[in-house]
Design a protein around this motif. Structure first.
Motif, PDB file in Angstrom:
ATOM      1  N   GLU A 211       0.873  -1.180   0.000  1.00  0.00           N
ATOM      2  CA  GLU A 211       0.000   0.000   0.000  1.00  0.00           C
ATOM      3  C   GLU A 211       0.910   1.230   0.000  1.00  0.00           C
ATOM      4  O   GLU A 211       1.961   1.215   0.626  1.00  0.00           O
ATOM      5  CB  GLU A 211      -0.808  -0.049   1.312  1.00  0.00           C
ATOM      6  N   THR A 212       0.505   2.276  -0.714  1.00  0.00           N
ATOM      7  CA  THR A 212       1.268   3.522  -0.619  1.00  0.00           C
ATOM      8  C   THR A 212       0.327   4.640  -0.196  1.00  0.00           C
ATOM      9  O   THR A 212      -0.862   4.618  -0.509  1.00  0.00           O
ATOM     10  CB  THR A 212       1.929   3.909  -1.962  1.00  0.00           C
ATOM     11  N   ARG A 213       0.888   5.560   0.563  1.00  0.00           N
ATOM     12  CA  ARG A 213       0.137   6.736   1.002  1.00  0.00           C
ATOM     13  C   ARG A 213       1.110   7.901   0.920  1.00  0.00           C
ATOM     14  O   ARG A 213       2.105   7.920   1.649  1.00  0.00           O
ATOM     15  CB  ARG A 213      -0.286   6.531   2.463  1.00  0.00           C
TER      16      ARG A 213
ATOM     17  N   VAL B 193       5.043   7.446   1.294  1.00  0.00           N
ATOM     18  CA  VAL B 193       5.390   6.277   2.118  1.00  0.00           C
ATOM     19  C   VAL B 193       4.769   5.013   1.527  1.00  0.00           C
ATOM     20  O   VAL B 193       3.623   5.023   1.078  1.00  0.00           O
ATOM     21  CB  VAL B 193       4.894   6.477   3.566  1.00  0.00           C
TER      22      VAL B 193
ATOM     23  N   LEU C 198       3.966   0.906   2.388  1.00  0.00           N
ATOM     24  CA  LEU C 198       3.845  -0.103   3.449  1.00  0.00           C
ATOM     25  C   LEU C 198       3.829  -1.479   2.793  1.00  0.00           C
ATOM     26  O   LEU C 198       3.007  -1.734   1.904  1.00  0.00           O
ATOM     27  CB  LEU C 198       2.550   0.115   4.228  1.00  0.00           C
TER      28      LEU C 198
ATOM     29  N   ILE D  73       7.900   1.048   4.956  1.00  0.00           N
ATOM     30  CA  ILE D  73       7.647   0.338   6.219  1.00  0.00           C
ATOM     31  C   ILE D  73       7.457  -1.142   5.888  1.00  0.00           C
ATOM     32  O   ILE D  73       6.744  -1.480   4.939  1.00  0.00           O
ATOM     33  CB  ILE D  73       6.352   0.829   6.903  1.00  0.00           C
TER      34      ILE D  73
ATOM     35  N   LEU E 284       1.170   0.640  13.951  1.00  0.00           N
ATOM     36  CA  LEU E 284       1.155   1.053  12.545  1.00  0.00           C
ATOM     37  C   LEU E 284       1.028   2.563  12.402  1.00  0.00           C
ATOM     38  O   LEU E 284       1.692   3.178  11.557  1.00  0.00           O
ATOM     39  CB  LEU E 284       0.042   0.338  11.783  1.00  0.00           C
ATOM     40  N   ALA E 285       0.191   3.172  13.252  1.00  0.00           N
ATOM     41  CA  ALA E 285       0.041   4.629  13.187  1.00  0.00           C
ATOM     42  C   ALA E 285       1.382   5.306  13.461  1.00  0.00           C
ATOM     43  O   ALA E 285       1.775   6.267  12.774  1.00  0.00           O
ATOM     44  CB  ALA E 285      -1.014   5.092  14.186  1.00  0.00           C
TER      45      ALA E 285
ATOM     46  N   TRP F 148       3.633   4.813  10.401  1.00  0.00           N
ATOM     47  CA  TRP F 148       3.276   5.734   9.306  1.00  0.00           C
ATOM     48  C   TRP F 148       3.789   7.130   9.615  1.00  0.00           C
ATOM     49  O   TRP F 148       4.375   7.799   8.757  1.00  0.00           O
ATOM     50  CB  TRP F 148       1.752   5.815   9.125  1.00  0.00           C
ATOM     51  N   GLN F 149       3.552   7.567  10.854  1.00  0.00           N
ATOM     52  CA  GLN F 149       3.939   8.933  11.200  1.00  0.00           C
ATOM     53  C   GLN F 149       5.461   9.119  11.098  1.00  0.00           C
ATOM     54  O   GLN F 149       5.940  10.111  10.547  1.00  0.00           O
ATOM     55  CB  GLN F 149       3.473   9.239  12.618  1.00  0.00           C
TER      56      GLN F 149
ATOM     57  N   GLU G 259       6.431   9.095   7.495  1.00  0.00           N
ATOM     58  CA  GLU G 259       6.058  10.353   6.819  1.00  0.00           C
ATOM     59  C   GLU G 259       7.044  11.456   7.174  1.00  0.00           C
ATOM     60  O   GLU G 259       7.409  12.276   6.327  1.00  0.00           O
ATOM     61  CB  GLU G 259       4.622  10.752   7.198  1.00  0.00           C
TER      62      GLU G 259
END
Ligand code: HXC
Length: 257
Positions: free
Chosen positions: A9-11, A14, A16, A53, A186-187, A190-191, A194
């Motif tokens: 997954e990408t956001r 970033v 994952l 990640i 996970l949060a 991600w943070q 980012e």
């Protein structure tokens, strides 16, 4: 691209990668490592990605190399195919990689986490090199990276007894950067990713390279290496932008070049 053993997954900047062999606690079979490398190849090429990640499930980051797959291997098969050479490619990536570890990170799972640039651990994480119980030893860098991370005494004890180390002990020993409650893992990852991905990518890649160099060379050589690359960053637009933004009391707008 469709994968069988991982999810991707990408956001924003970033990416994952989630290991996904739930019935085998994410045991790391050859096809999984091939898929992981294929995904990493793509993210390394993608200028829009600044941090990766790597995670598993709540129960297991990965319970090791796949034992049924290994069981009947012969020496010549191993020697000729060199399957762990593929694992090395994971550890030679140039973009930053964070391991977000919950549950078991054992054997090859612990080695895979240690190939990442740092480990964020859930309070449920358990690390170990239990290969000795199978009549073998770590084969993807465990005896080397664990020893560099936690020192000889603990690495030796873990490799010789197969004892598992809980998150708190792993943090005290220097194996993990930080422990967070499992529900927040996970949060937090991600943070953190980012934050890293928002920095100048050339500077991030140079910083990673320099820290890694500390394990490969003498202090004097490493300091010289760092200095050369520091000077080199003054060829980037991001250095000009970063320093201008500071002096103008605004946020930098890095272009990653
Ligand atoms: C293949 C594995 C596996 C593995 C677990 N499973 N670990 N399959 N390879 N490494 C499978 C189990 O066989 C079982 O499948 C399912 O996952 C659930 O595991 P259980 O043992 O039933 O779960 P639990 O009782 O909770 O115990 C969890 C565990 C235990 C403590 C993590 O599974 C365990 O000790 N696993 C092996 C850990 C290990 O020795 N790792 C090192 C491998 S050698 P079924 O079908 O029975 O339900 C290695 C060498 C690296 O990594 C060399 C370099 C690459």
């Amino acid at each position: 691209m469709e994968y069988e053993n991982i999810r991707v997954e990408t956001r924003g900047r970033v990416a994952l990668i989630t290991l996904h062999r739930p019935a085998q606690l994410n045991a790391l079979c050859g096809p999984l490592i091939a898929e992981l490398n294929a995904a990493l190849d793509g993210f390394e090429r993608d200028e829009g990605i600044g941090c990766i990640i790597l995670t598993g499930s709540e129960k297991a980051f990965a319970a090791g190399a796949d034992i049924p797959e290994m069981r009947d291997r012969t020496h010549p098969e191993f020697f000729v195919a060199d399957p762990f050479g593929e694992w090395d490619r994971v550890g030679r990536r140039r973009k930053p990689m964070i391991a977000a570890v919950a549950g078991y990170a054992l054997g090859g799972g612990c080695e895979l986490a240690m190939m990442c640039d740092f480990i964020l651990a859930a309070d449920t994480a358990k690390f170990g090199q239990p290969e000795i119980k199978l009549g073998v030893i770590p084969g993807a860098g465990g005896t080397q990276r664990l020893t560099r991370a936690v020192g000889k005494a603990k690495a030796m004890e873990l490799c010789l007894t197969g004892r598992l180390m809980a998150a708190a002990e792993a943090e005290r020993a220097g194996l993990v950067a930080r422990i967070v409650p499992a529900a927040d893992l996970l949060a937090e990852a991600w943070q953190t990713a980012e934050t890293i991905a928002s920095m100048s990518l050339p500077a991030v890649m140079v910083a990673k390279d320099c820290v890694d160099r500390a394990f490969e060379t003498t202090l004097a050589e490493g300091v010289r290496y760092e200095r050369g690359l520091f000077y080199g960053l003054f060829a980037t637009a991001d250095q000009k932008e970063g320093m201008a933004a500071f002096l103008e009391k605004r946020k930098p707008n890095f272009e990653h070049r």
